[in-house]
Design a protein around this motif. Structure first.
Motif, short mmCIF file in Angstrom:
data_model
loop_
_atom_site.label_atom_id
_atom_site.label_comp_id
_atom_site.label_asym_id
_atom_site.label_seq_id
_atom_site.Cartn_x
_atom_site.Cartn_y
_atom_site.Cartn_z
N LEU A 76 3.16 -23.74 -12.95
CA LEU A 76 4.54 -23.26 -13.11
C LEU A 76 4.65 -21.74 -13.06
O LEU A 76 5.60 -21.20 -12.52
CB LEU A 76 5.10 -23.75 -14.46
CG LEU A 76 5.40 -25.23 -14.59
CD1 LEU A 76 5.73 -25.58 -16.04
CD2 LEU A 76 6.58 -25.61 -13.69
N TYR A 77 3.68 -21.07 -13.65
CA TYR A 77 3.89 -19.63 -13.89
C TYR A 77 2.91 -18.68 -13.20
O TYR A 77 3.11 -17.48 -13.25
CB TYR A 77 3.86 -19.34 -15.40
CG TYR A 77 4.98 -20.00 -16.14
CD1 TYR A 77 6.31 -19.60 -15.96
CD2 TYR A 77 4.74 -21.06 -17.01
CE1 TYR A 77 7.35 -20.21 -16.63
CE2 TYR A 77 5.78 -21.68 -17.70
CZ TYR A 77 7.08 -21.25 -17.50
OH TYR A 77 8.10 -21.85 -18.17
N LEU A 78 1.87 -19.20 -12.61
CA LEU A 78 0.89 -18.28 -12.00
C LEU A 78 1.07 -18.24 -10.48
O LEU A 78 0.93 -19.26 -9.81
CB LEU A 78 -0.54 -18.72 -12.33
CG LEU A 78 -1.65 -17.93 -11.62
CD1 LEU A 78 -1.65 -16.47 -12.07
CD2 LEU A 78 -3.02 -18.55 -11.89
N GLU A 79 1.41 -17.08 -10.00
CA GLU A 79 1.49 -16.89 -8.55
C GLU A 79 0.33 -15.98 -8.16
O GLU A 79 0.35 -14.77 -8.48
CB GLU A 79 2.83 -16.25 -8.20
CG GLU A 79 3.14 -16.32 -6.72
CD GLU A 79 4.46 -15.60 -6.39
OE1 GLU A 79 4.55 -15.04 -5.29
OE2 GLU A 79 5.37 -15.59 -7.26
N GLU A 80 -0.67 -16.56 -7.54
CA GLU A 80 -1.90 -15.80 -7.30
C GLU A 80 -1.69 -14.64 -6.33
O GLU A 80 -0.95 -14.75 -5.36
CB GLU A 80 -3.01 -16.73 -6.80
CG GLU A 80 -3.61 -17.54 -7.93
CD GLU A 80 -4.91 -18.23 -7.55
OE1 GLU A 80 -5.69 -17.68 -6.74
OE2 GLU A 80 -5.14 -19.35 -8.06
N GLY A 81 -2.37 -13.54 -6.62
CA GLY A 81 -2.29 -12.33 -5.83
C GLY A 81 -3.38 -12.27 -4.79
O GLY A 81 -3.89 -13.31 -4.43
N PRO A 82 -3.73 -11.10 -4.31
CA PRO A 82 -3.26 -9.78 -4.77
C PRO A 82 -1.85 -9.44 -4.29
O PRO A 82 -1.32 -10.12 -3.41
CB PRO A 82 -4.29 -8.83 -4.16
CG PRO A 82 -4.89 -9.54 -3.00
CD PRO A 82 -4.79 -11.00 -3.30
N LEU A 83 -1.31 -8.40 -4.90
CA LEU A 83 0.04 -7.94 -4.56
C LEU A 83 -0.02 -7.19 -3.23
O LEU A 83 -0.86 -6.31 -3.06
CB LEU A 83 0.50 -6.98 -5.67
CG LEU A 83 1.93 -6.47 -5.66
CD1 LEU A 83 2.92 -7.59 -5.89
CD2 LEU A 83 2.11 -5.40 -6.76
N LYS A 84 0.86 -7.57 -2.34
CA LYS A 84 0.89 -6.87 -1.03
C LYS A 84 1.92 -5.75 -1.07
O LYS A 84 2.99 -5.92 -1.63
CB LYS A 84 1.25 -7.87 0.07
CG LYS A 84 0.15 -8.87 0.38
CD LYS A 84 0.46 -9.64 1.67
CE LYS A 84 -0.64 -10.63 1.98
NZ LYS A 84 -0.58 -11.83 1.10
N ASP A 85 1.58 -4.63 -0.43
CA ASP A 85 2.52 -3.52 -0.35
C ASP A 85 3.75 -3.93 0.44
O ASP A 85 3.65 -4.75 1.36
CB ASP A 85 1.87 -2.32 0.35
CG ASP A 85 1.03 -1.50 -0.63
OD1 ASP A 85 1.01 -1.84 -1.83
OD2 ASP A 85 0.40 -0.53 -0.18
N ASP A 86 4.90 -3.37 0.07
CA ASP A 86 6.12 -3.59 0.83
C ASP A 86 6.22 -2.45 1.86
O ASP A 86 6.43 -1.30 1.48
CB ASP A 86 7.32 -3.53 -0.14
CG ASP A 86 8.65 -3.71 0.55
OD1 ASP A 86 8.68 -3.68 1.80
OD2 ASP A 86 9.67 -3.87 -0.16
N PRO A 87 6.04 -2.78 3.14
CA PRO A 87 6.00 -1.71 4.16
C PRO A 87 7.32 -0.96 4.29
O PRO A 87 7.34 0.16 4.82
CB PRO A 87 5.65 -2.45 5.46
CG PRO A 87 5.95 -3.88 5.20
CD PRO A 87 5.88 -4.11 3.73
N ALA A 88 8.41 -1.55 3.78
CA ALA A 88 9.71 -0.88 3.90
C ALA A 88 9.86 0.21 2.83
O ALA A 88 10.83 0.96 2.85
CB ALA A 88 10.82 -1.91 3.75
N ARG A 89 8.94 0.25 1.88
CA ARG A 89 9.06 1.21 0.79
C ARG A 89 8.00 2.31 0.91
O ARG A 89 6.92 2.07 1.45
CB ARG A 89 8.84 0.48 -0.55
CG ARG A 89 9.85 -0.60 -0.84
CD ARG A 89 11.11 -0.01 -1.41
NE ARG A 89 11.93 -1.04 -2.02
CZ ARG A 89 12.90 -0.77 -2.88
NH1 ARG A 89 13.19 0.47 -3.21
NH2 ARG A 89 13.61 -1.75 -3.39
N PRO A 90 8.28 3.49 0.33
CA PRO A 90 7.29 4.58 0.37
C PRO A 90 6.02 4.22 -0.42
O PRO A 90 6.05 3.36 -1.30
CB PRO A 90 8.00 5.75 -0.30
CG PRO A 90 9.41 5.35 -0.50
CD PRO A 90 9.51 3.86 -0.37
N ALA A 91 4.94 4.91 -0.09
CA ALA A 91 3.64 4.65 -0.74
C ALA A 91 3.74 4.86 -2.25
O ALA A 91 3.15 4.11 -3.03
CB ALA A 91 2.58 5.57 -0.15
#
Lengths: 158, 286
Positions: B158-173
Motif C-alpha cells: 500500500l505505502y512503499l513505492e520503490e525508488g530511486p527518485l528520478k530527476d525531473d528534467p523540466a526543473r532546474p538542478a
C-alpha cells in the motif's frame, strides 16, 4: 532659610529611606507572573538574534544594529537562572513551555544557561569587528547554546 | 629528541578533515556526508541512555507502540557486520532485513528507497568504517495489530513505492537536488506529514504538518501556505536548517534541534539553499 530647607529635605530623605527599608515586602509573584517574566526575558534573546539574522541574510539592518542586538543578548545572558526558573513554573502552568524535566535535571539546565554567557560575549566581540563571517560564526555558536536547553527542556511550540 | 621528531611529524602531517564531503572521491568521506544528510545517528544512538554511537536501543515512542532502533555498527553478531552491500541496499530500497523479513516502517525506508545507488553504497562504506559495538538489540514493544510482522507485506504494497527518485528534467538542478534531500535523504516527510490509521503517510498532505508526530509532538507544516512557511523568506529556511533559528529569532527545540545538530547544520550551504528552493516551490496545503 536655606538651612531650614536643607533640614526639611534631609528629613524627607531619611524618612523615605526608612520607609523603603522597612516597607513590607512586595507580595510574592504568582506562577503566571513568573512565567510571563521568563517569556519576556527570553524575547530579549530572540529579538537580538532576529536583528542579527536579518543583517546576515541581507534583509536589512546595519552593523550598529548588530552591535546593539549583541549587547542586548549579552545583557539578557546575565539573568539569574534561579530567579528565571523558580519551582512551580513548569508546563502546563500559565502556558509555560518549560518541561517539568528541567527541574528534575537542574544542574544540567543551569550549566546550559551558564554556557550562554561566554557565547554571548563572543557575539559582542564579533559584532565589534563588523565582519559578516565572524558574526555568523558567533551567532551560530550562541544559537547552539540556546538550542541545547531548548532541545532537552522546552515543549514544542507549534 | 624522539618526542621532538614525533611532534614535528605531527605538525607536518595534514590534519584529515573530519566532516563528510559530498564531492569527495573517497566513498567513506562521501558516505559520511550521506550519513549526516540522512540523519542516521539520532535514531540509531541511545544518547540519553549513554549508548555507543550507532549501537541502537533508542526508544521511539509512536501511536503504534515503542520501537527500539537496532545496532548498525559493524559488529558481526549484533550489528550489520555480516551484511553484504546487497543486503544493505535491499533494506533501504525495499524494507527487508538480512533474512528477508519485512521491516517495520519506523525505519523510514519509504523515504530511503528514493536514494541513489551511489549514495546507498557510500553510506554502507562509511558505516563499515565505524567502530563496532557488541550491544544487543532490544525487541520492539508494539500494540496489536501493529506488532504483527506478517501484515507488513500488505502495508508495503500500500505505502512503499520503490525508488530511486528520478530527476525531473523540466526543473532546474537545484530544485531536483532540494527534492532529493527532502524526499530521500532528509526523510522530512516522515515527521512533517500526517499519517492514516495504518501509519501510512497521507501523500496528498505530505509535508503539511502532523498533529500527532513522534514523541507526541505537533510537527509544523512545511508547505508555503499561511499555516506553513508563507512568511518565511528563503534565507529564513536556510537559517533554520543551519542553526535552528526561526524567523522571530527563537531557536527550535525538541526533536528538530536534534535534527539541526546532527544533520542539517552539516549540509553544505548550497544544499540548504536547494532544500529551501524546493520547499518554497511546493503547492500550499491549508
Amino acid at each position: 532659610m536655606i538651612h531650614r530647607t536643607l533640614h526639611a529635605v534631609f528629613a524627607v530623605a531619611v524618612s523615605a529611606g526608612l520607609f523603603l527599608a522597612f516597607a513590607p515586602a512586595a507580595p510574592a509573584a504568582t506562577p503566571e507572573e513568573l512565567v510571563k517574566a521568563r517569556q519576556q526575558h527570553m524575547k530579549k534573546f530572540g529579538g537580538g538574534m532576529q536583528t542579527i539574522g536579518k543583517f546576515l541574510k541581507g534583509e536589512g539592518g546595519t552593523v550598529e544594529d548588530v552591535q546593539k542586538a549583541a549587547a542586548q543578548i549579552d545583557e539578557a545572558a546575565k539573568g539569574d537562572f534561579t530567579a528565571l526558573f523558580p519551582p512551580g513554573t513548569a508546563a502546563p502552568v500559565a502556558e509555560s513551555a518549560a518541561k517539568p524535566e528541567l527541574w528534575q535535571n537542574l544542574p544540567k539546565a543551569q550549566q546550559q544557561w551558564v554556557d550562554v554567557k561566554p557565547a554571548a560575549d563572543k557575539l559582542v566581540t564579533a559584532a565589534m569587528t563588523g565582519e559578516k563571517a565572524q558574526i555568523a560564526q558567533a551567532q551560530q555558536a550562541a544559537g547552539k547554546a540556546c538550542a541545547a536547553c531548548h532541545e532537552d527542556f522546552r515543549i514544542k511550540k507549534n | 629528541m624522539r618526542a621532538a621528531v614525533l611532534l614535528l611529524l605531527g605538525l607536518l602531517t595534514p590534519v584529515a578533515a573530519r566532516a563528510g564531503d559530498p564531492a569527495s572521491p573517497d566513498p567513506v568521506r562521501r558516505g559520511e556526508y550521506v550519513f549526516d544528510a540522512a540523519g542516521c545517528l539520532g535514531c540509531h544512538t541511545n544518547e540519553k541512555g549513554g549508548g555507543a554511537p550507532l549501537a541502537g536501543g533508542r526508544p521511539l515512542k509512536t501511536p503504534f507502540g515503542t520501537f527500539y532502533s537496532p545496532n548498525i555498527t559493524p559488529d558481526p553478531v549484533h550489528g550489520i557486520g555480516r551484511w553484504t552491500d546487497a543486503d544493505f541496499a535491499r533494506a533501504l530500497r525495499s524494507g527487508h532485513g538480512r533474512e528477508g523479513e519485512p521491516l517495520f516502517p519506523a525505519f523510514p525506508y519509504t523515504s530511503y528507497t528514493r536514494m541513489s545507488d551511489r549514495d546507498v553504497a557510500d553510506l554502507k562504506a562509511y558505516l563499515s568504517s565505524r567502530p563496532a559495538s557488541p550491544a544487543a538489540n532490544r525487541p520492539h514493544d508494539l500494540s496489536a495489530p501493529f506488532g504483527w510482522r506478517f501484515l507488513l507485506p500488505v502495508w508495503q504494497t500500500l505505502y512503499l513505492e520503490e525508488g530511486p527518485l528520478k530527476d525531473d528534467p523540466a526543473r532546474p538542478a537545484e530544485w531536483n537536488r532540494g527534492r532529493y534531500l527532502v524526499e530521500a535523504l532528509g526523510h522530512c516527510g516522515e515527521c512533517h506529514s500526517p499519517r492514516g490509521w495504518m501509519g501510512g503517510v497521507d501523500s496528498a498532505r505530505a509535508l503539511a504538518g502532523n498533529p500527532q508526530g513522534p514523541e507526541g509532538d505537533k510537527v509544523p507544516n512545511l508547505r508555503p501556505g499561511p499555516k506553513g512557511l508563507a512568511d518565511w523568506s528563503q534565507g529564513d529556511v536556510e537559517a533554520a536548517l543551519e542553526m535552528g533559528m526561526l524567523p522571530d529569532g527563537d531557536f527550535v527545540g525538541g526533536s528538530m534541534a536534534e535534527v539541526v545538530r546532527n544533520s542539517t547544520s552539516k549540509l553544505t550551504p548550497a544544499d540548504r539553499r536547494a532544500i529551501a528552493v524546493y520547499l518554497k516551490s511546493l503547492p500550499s496545503v491549508p
